[in-house]
Design an enzyme around this catalytic site. Structure first.
Site, short mmCIF file in Angstrom:
data_model
loop_
_atom_site.label_atom_id
_atom_site.label_comp_id
_atom_site.label_asym_id
_atom_site.label_seq_id
_atom_site.Cartn_x
_atom_site.Cartn_y
_atom_site.Cartn_z
N HIS A 158 0.84 -1.20 0.00
CA HIS A 158 0.00 0.00 0.00
C HIS A 158 0.88 1.26 0.00
O HIS A 158 0.62 2.20 -0.74
CB HIS A 158 -0.87 0.07 1.27
CG HIS A 158 -1.89 -1.02 1.41
ND1 HIS A 158 -2.05 -1.74 2.57
CD2 HIS A 158 -2.83 -1.49 0.55
CE1 HIS A 158 -3.05 -2.60 2.43
NE2 HIS A 158 -3.53 -2.49 1.21
N SER A 210 -3.02 -7.70 3.53
CA SER A 210 -3.24 -7.40 4.95
C SER A 210 -3.60 -8.68 5.70
O SER A 210 -3.20 -8.86 6.85
CB SER A 210 -4.35 -6.37 5.11
OG SER A 210 -3.97 -5.16 4.53
N ARG A 225 -2.38 -6.31 -7.87
CA ARG A 225 -1.26 -7.20 -7.58
C ARG A 225 -1.17 -8.32 -8.61
O ARG A 225 -0.13 -8.60 -9.17
CB ARG A 225 -1.41 -7.82 -6.19
CG ARG A 225 -1.16 -6.86 -5.07
CD ARG A 225 -1.60 -7.42 -3.77
NE ARG A 225 -3.02 -7.73 -3.82
CZ ARG A 225 -3.77 -8.05 -2.76
NH1 ARG A 225 -3.20 -8.15 -1.59
NH2 ARG A 225 -5.04 -8.27 -2.88
N LYS A 268 -17.86 -5.63 7.92
CA LYS A 268 -16.60 -6.37 7.99
C LYS A 268 -16.15 -6.36 9.44
O LYS A 268 -16.49 -5.45 10.18
CB LYS A 268 -15.53 -5.69 7.13
CG LYS A 268 -15.67 -5.97 5.65
CD LYS A 268 -14.38 -5.60 4.94
CE LYS A 268 -14.47 -5.86 3.44
NZ LYS A 268 -13.22 -5.52 2.75
O1 PNS Z 1 -9.06 -2.93 0.68
P1 PNS Z 1 -10.39 -3.38 0.15
O2 PNS Z 1 -11.21 -4.03 1.25
O3 PNS Z 1 -10.28 -4.24 -1.08
O4 PNS Z 1 -11.17 -2.03 -0.29
C1 PNS Z 1 -12.49 -2.10 -0.80
C2 PNS Z 1 -13.09 -0.69 -0.96
C3 PNS Z 1 -13.02 0.08 0.34
C4 PNS Z 1 -12.30 0.08 -2.00
C5 PNS Z 1 -14.57 -0.88 -1.42
O5 PNS Z 1 -15.20 -1.80 -0.59
C6 PNS Z 1 -15.36 0.42 -1.43
O6 PNS Z 1 -15.12 1.28 -2.23
N1 PNS Z 1 -16.32 0.52 -0.50
C7 PNS Z 1 -17.13 1.71 -0.31
C8 PNS Z 1 -18.59 1.45 -0.65
C9 PNS Z 1 -18.86 1.72 -2.11
O7 PNS Z 1 -18.60 2.80 -2.64
N2 PNS Z 1 -19.37 0.71 -2.81
C10 PNS Z 1 -19.70 0.82 -4.22
C11 PNS Z 1 -18.51 0.45 -5.09
S1 PNS Z 1 -18.09 -1.23 -4.90
#
Ligand code: PNS
Length: 159
Positions: free
Chosen positions: A17, A128, A90, A41
Site C-alpha cells: 500500500h 493485509s 497485484r 466487515k
Molecule cells: O481494501 P479493500 O477491502 O479491497 O477495499 C475495498 C473498498 C473500500 C475500495 C470498497 O469496498 C469500497 O469502495 N467501499 C465503499 C462502498 C462503495 O462505494 N461501494 C460501491 C462500489 S463497490
C-alpha cells in the site's frame, strides 16, 4: 489542483500500500487515503487505528492525508474534491473485482475516473490478511510492513 483518493480497508497498511501511496503522491497534488469503516466487515484494527498507522508511515509525504469513511466511495471522493480513484493491482485475480467496482463507480459518478497502478513486484504477494496471520504466529514482518509499526501490529494480533 489534482486530487486522488486511494481507498481500502488497510487492516493494516502494508509496504505494498505504502509503495502505491508514494508513487501516487508524485503524480497528484494531493492523495487522500480513505479507510473504509465498514461495520459489516470485522476488522482487526479500528478505523481510528488504521488511520493512525497510515499517518505514522506517511509523515514524510507532505501531500498525503488519511481519513476514514463510510458510505459510498464516490461521495467520499466528492467531499475531498477528488476526481480520481487510485487502485493497486497485484495479480490478475484482483482484476475482475476491481473492474466491476470501477464500472460501478463510473456509473455512480461519471466525473470520477479509476486509475490502476501495478504493484511493485517486490510486494505482489503481500496482503493485509497475510500480515495478520504472520503476526499472529510471531512471524517476521520486516520488509512486509513499515518497520515503525511492526511492534504495534504484533501486539494487536496477539504476540
Ligand atoms: O481494501 P479493500 O477491502 O479491497 O477495499 C475495498 C473498498 C473500500 C475500495 C470498497 O469496498 C469500497 O469502495 N467501499 C465503499 C462502498 C462503495 O462505494 N461501494 C460501491 C462500489 S463497490
Amino acid at each position: 489542483m489534482r486530487v486522488a483518493v486511494y481507498p481500502g480497508s488497510f487492516d493494516p497498511i502494508t509496504n505494498g500500500h505504502l509503495d502505491i501511496i508514494e508513487r501516487a503522491s508524485k503524480i497528484f497534488d494531493k492523495v487522500v487515503v480513505g479507510v473504509l469503516n465498514n461495520k459489516n466487515k470485522k476488522p482487526q484494527f479500528t478505523a481510528a487505528e488504521r488511520v493512525s498507522l497510515i499517518r505514522a508511515v506517511t509523515g514524510h509525504l507532505e501531500n498525503v492525508e488519511a481519513a476514514s469513511f463510510d458510505g459510498l466511495l464516490v461521495d467520499f471522493a466528492g467531499r475531498h474534491g477528488a476526481n480520481v480513484i487510485i487502485k493497486g493491482l497485484r495479480t490478475v485475480n484482483d482484476f475482475e473485482y476491481e473492474f466491476q467496482m470501477a464500472l460501478l463507480n463510473k456509473t455512480l459518478s461519471d466525473d470520477c475516473e479509476t486509475m490502476f497502478m501495478m504493484t511493485n513486484s517486490k510486494y505482489s504477494y503481500i496482503s493485509s490478511s497475510m500480515v495478520k496471520e504472520l503476526a499472529g504466529y510471531n512471524g517476521n514482518l520486516e520488509g512486509i510492513v513499515p518497520s515503525e509499526i511492526i511492534q504495534y501490529i504484533k501486539e494487536k494480533c496477539g504476540q
